[in-house]
Design a protein around this motif. Sequence first.
Motif, PDB file in Angstrom:
ATOM      1  N   ASP A 114      34.442 -49.482 -30.459  1.00  0.00           N
ATOM      2  CA  ASP A 114      34.963 -49.165 -31.796  1.00  0.00           C
ATOM      3  C   ASP A 114      35.662 -50.413 -32.327  1.00  0.00           C
ATOM      4  N   LEU A 115      34.979 -51.157 -33.207  1.00  0.00           N
ATOM      5  CA  LEU A 115      35.541 -52.413 -33.697  1.00  0.00           C
ATOM      6  C   LEU A 115      36.700 -52.216 -34.664  1.00  0.00           C
ATOM      7  N   SER A 116      36.966 -50.973 -35.068  1.00  0.00           N
ATOM      8  CA  SER A 116      38.164 -50.734 -35.872  1.00  0.00           C
ATOM      9  C   SER A 116      39.398 -50.632 -34.978  1.00  0.00           C
ATOM     10  N   ASN A 117      39.183 -50.450 -33.682  1.00  0.00           N
ATOM     11  CA  ASN A 117      40.271 -50.423 -32.705  1.00  0.00           C
ATOM     12  C   ASN A 117      40.642 -51.871 -32.392  1.00  0.00           C
ATOM     13  N   PRO A 118      41.911 -52.259 -32.603  1.00  0.00           N
ATOM     14  CA  PRO A 118      42.293 -53.659 -32.395  1.00  0.00           C
ATOM     15  C   PRO A 118      42.032 -54.173 -30.972  1.00  0.00           C
ATOM     16  N   ILE A 119      42.159 -53.309 -29.984  1.00  0.00           N
ATOM     17  CA  ILE A 119      41.924 -53.742 -28.596  1.00  0.00           C
ATOM     18  C   ILE A 119      40.437 -53.999 -28.381  1.00  0.00           C
ATOM     19  N   ASP A 120      39.584 -53.064 -28.831  1.00  0.00           N
ATOM     20  CA  ASP A 120      38.136 -53.267 -28.716  1.00  0.00           C
ATOM     21  C   ASP A 120      37.701 -54.509 -29.485  1.00  0.00           C
ATOM     22  N   ARG A 121      38.243 -54.679 -30.690  1.00  0.00           N
ATOM     23  CA  ARG A 121      37.890 -55.832 -31.524  1.00  0.00           C
ATOM     24  C   ARG A 121      38.294 -57.133 -30.822  1.00  0.00           C
ATOM     25  N   ASP A 122      39.503 -57.164 -30.246  1.00  0.00           N
ATOM     26  CA  ASP A 122      39.966 -58.350 -29.523  1.00  0.00           C
ATOM     27  C   ASP A 122      39.051 -58.654 -28.339  1.00  0.00           C
ATOM     28  N   HIS A 123      38.689 -57.624 -27.575  1.00  0.00           N
ATOM     29  CA  HIS A 123      37.793 -57.832 -26.427  1.00  0.00           C
ATOM     30  C   HIS A 123      36.448 -58.378 -26.891  1.00  0.00           C
ATOM     31  N   ALA A 124      35.893 -57.791 -27.952  1.00  0.00           N
ATOM     32  CA  ALA A 124      34.587 -58.250 -28.464  1.00  0.00           C
ATOM     33  C   ALA A 124      34.675 -59.697 -28.934  1.00  0.00           C
ATOM     34  N   GLN A 125      35.755 -60.053 -29.614  1.00  0.00           N
ATOM     35  CA  GLN A 125      35.911 -61.425 -30.095  1.00  0.00           C
ATOM     36  C   GLN A 125      36.071 -62.408 -28.936  1.00  0.00           C
ATOM     37  N   ARG A 126      36.857 -62.033 -27.937  1.00  0.00           N
ATOM     38  CA  ARG A 126      37.047 -62.922 -26.788  1.00  0.00           C
ATOM     39  C   ARG A 126      35.752 -63.115 -26.005  1.00  0.00           C
ATOM     40  N   ILE A 127      35.000 -62.042 -25.822  1.00  0.00           N
ATOM     41  CA  ILE A 127      33.720 -62.142 -25.119  1.00  0.00           C
ATOM     42  C   ILE A 127      32.745 -62.974 -25.942  1.00  0.00           C
ATOM     43  N   GLY A 128      32.732 -62.766 -27.240  1.00  0.00           N
ATOM     44  CA  GLY A 128      31.868 -63.554 -28.123  1.00  0.00           C
ATOM     45  C   GLY A 128      32.199 -65.035 -28.071  1.00  0.00           C
ATOM     46  N   ARG A 129      33.493 -65.365 -28.096  1.00  0.00           N
ATOM     47  CA  ARG A 129      33.899 -66.780 -27.995  1.00  0.00           C
ATOM     48  C   ARG A 129      33.502 -67.365 -26.649  1.00  0.00           C
ATOM     49  N   ALA A 130      33.680 -66.581 -25.585  1.00  0.00           N
ATOM     50  CA  ALA A 130      33.293 -67.058 -24.247  1.00  0.00           C
ATOM     51  C   ALA A 130      31.792 -67.318 -24.194  1.00  0.00           C
ATOM     52  N   TRP A 131      31.022 -66.428 -24.799  1.00  0.00           N
ATOM     53  CA  TRP A 131      29.568 -66.593 -24.834  1.00  0.00           C
ATOM     54  C   TRP A 131      29.211 -67.894 -25.549  1.00  0.00           C
ATOM     55  N   LEU A 132      29.841 -68.139 -26.696  1.00  0.00           N
ATOM     56  CA  LEU A 132      29.585 -69.379 -27.428  1.00  0.00           C
ATOM     57  C   LEU A 132      29.951 -70.605 -26.598  1.00  0.00           C
ATOM     58  N   GLU A 133      31.107 -70.559 -25.955  1.00  0.00           N
ATOM     59  CA  GLU A 133      31.540 -71.697 -25.137  1.00  0.00           C
ATOM     60  C   GLU A 133      30.588 -71.947 -23.971  1.00  0.00           C
ATOM     61  N   LEU A 134      30.129 -70.855 -23.350  1.00  0.00           N
ATOM     62  CA  LEU A 134      29.189 -71.015 -22.244  1.00  0.00           C
ATOM     63  C   LEU A 134      27.865 -71.600 -22.721  1.00  0.00           C
ATOM     64  N   ARG A 135      27.488 -71.247 -23.939  1.00  0.00           N
ATOM     65  CA  ARG A 135      26.201 -71.672 -24.471  1.00  0.00           C
ATOM     66  C   ARG A 135      26.233 -73.077 -25.037  1.00  0.00           C
ATOM     67  N   ARG A 136      27.309 -73.423 -25.749  1.00  0.00           N
ATOM     68  CA  ARG A 136      27.281 -74.712 -26.432  1.00  0.00           C
ATOM     69  C   ARG A 136      28.600 -75.469 -26.460  1.00  0.00           C
ATOM     70  N   GLY A 137      29.574 -75.010 -25.732  1.00  0.00           N
ATOM     71  CA  GLY A 137      30.857 -75.707 -25.704  1.00  0.00           C
ATOM     72  C   GLY A 137      30.755 -77.046 -25.001  1.00  0.00           C
ATOM     73  N   GLY A 138      31.774 -77.877 -25.191  1.00  0.00           N
ATOM     74  CA  GLY A 138      31.793 -79.211 -24.589  1.00  0.00           C
ATOM     75  C   GLY A 138      31.654 -79.187 -23.085  1.00  0.00           C
ATOM     76  N   ALA A 139      32.334 -78.259 -22.444  1.00  0.00           N
ATOM     77  CA  ALA A 139      32.238 -78.168 -20.986  1.00  0.00           C
ATOM     78  C   ALA A 139      30.826 -77.760 -20.575  1.00  0.00           C
ATOM     79  N   ALA A 140      30.222 -76.851 -21.326  1.00  0.00           N
ATOM     80  CA  ALA A 140      28.859 -76.418 -21.003  1.00  0.00           C
ATOM     81  C   ALA A 140      27.885 -77.576 -21.122  1.00  0.00           C
ATOM     82  N   THR A 141      28.042 -78.384 -22.145  1.00  0.00           N
ATOM     83  CA  THR A 141      27.166 -79.545 -22.328  1.00  0.00           C
ATOM     84  C   THR A 141      27.335 -80.523 -21.166  1.00  0.00           C
ATOM     85  N   ALA A 142      28.569 -80.786 -20.789  1.00  0.00           N
ATOM     86  CA  ALA A 142      28.831 -81.706 -19.670  1.00  0.00           C
ATOM     87  C   ALA A 142      28.248 -81.151 -18.367  1.00  0.00           C
ATOM     88  N   LEU A 143      28.385 -79.847 -18.148  1.00  0.00           N
ATOM     89  CA  LEU A 143      27.824 -79.240 -16.936  1.00  0.00           C
ATOM     90  C   LEU A 143      26.299 -79.307 -16.944  1.00  0.00           C
TER      91      LEU A 143
END
Length: 187
Positions: free
Chosen positions: A34-63
């Motif tokens: 439920d993205l209207s729930n602040p906790i669910d929304r926060d979890h979804a955003q954090r997971i989404g950011r982690a996914w982006l970092e794993l896919r194209r972040g600076g550390a991912a590129t170096a690895l």
Amino acid sequence: MQMSTPVSEQIVVDDDHTIKVDLGLGEVLDEGLDLSNPIDRDHAQRIGRAWLELRRGGAATALRDYMYGRGTLEQGQIDALEYLVRRDRKMKGLADKLRIEPSSATRAVQRLVKDGLAERYASPEDGRVVMVRITEEGRRAQTEVAARRAFVMQRVLSAFRPGERAVLAELLDRFIVSVDDVVESLD
């Protein structure tokens, strides 16, 4: 009636060890996010950011550069070699394993062949079927990448306790299945 499942489960670590993991989240309703729930929304955003970092972040590129060799091998080439090191493959079978279209697998194999990492041959059972096998040079390249990847995984995962690694592995397996389910439902 809403079904709920405890966020605690038995995870088999190996043949001799099973751990019960309590993620400390109480119970989760099986009704979805439920993205209207602040906790669910926060979890979804954090997971989404982690996914982006794993896919194209600076550390991912170096690895990626470290594991695959800067400019030497592409990730898709190594993915193909990972399957070819186990056994020869039909082109369609390789495409299925890589989860790509056959035309994309053909292009990947063309690069491997050009670089001397794989070779094509006609199937002994049906000469119309194209098979692919890894060469000794391809096996050497795959072995080197596998060793570098093992080193990286050892370093990364050493930051987690054994029980945490088991939970992470279980959750990532479920995450992949969930992503696959969503992609399949989009067709």
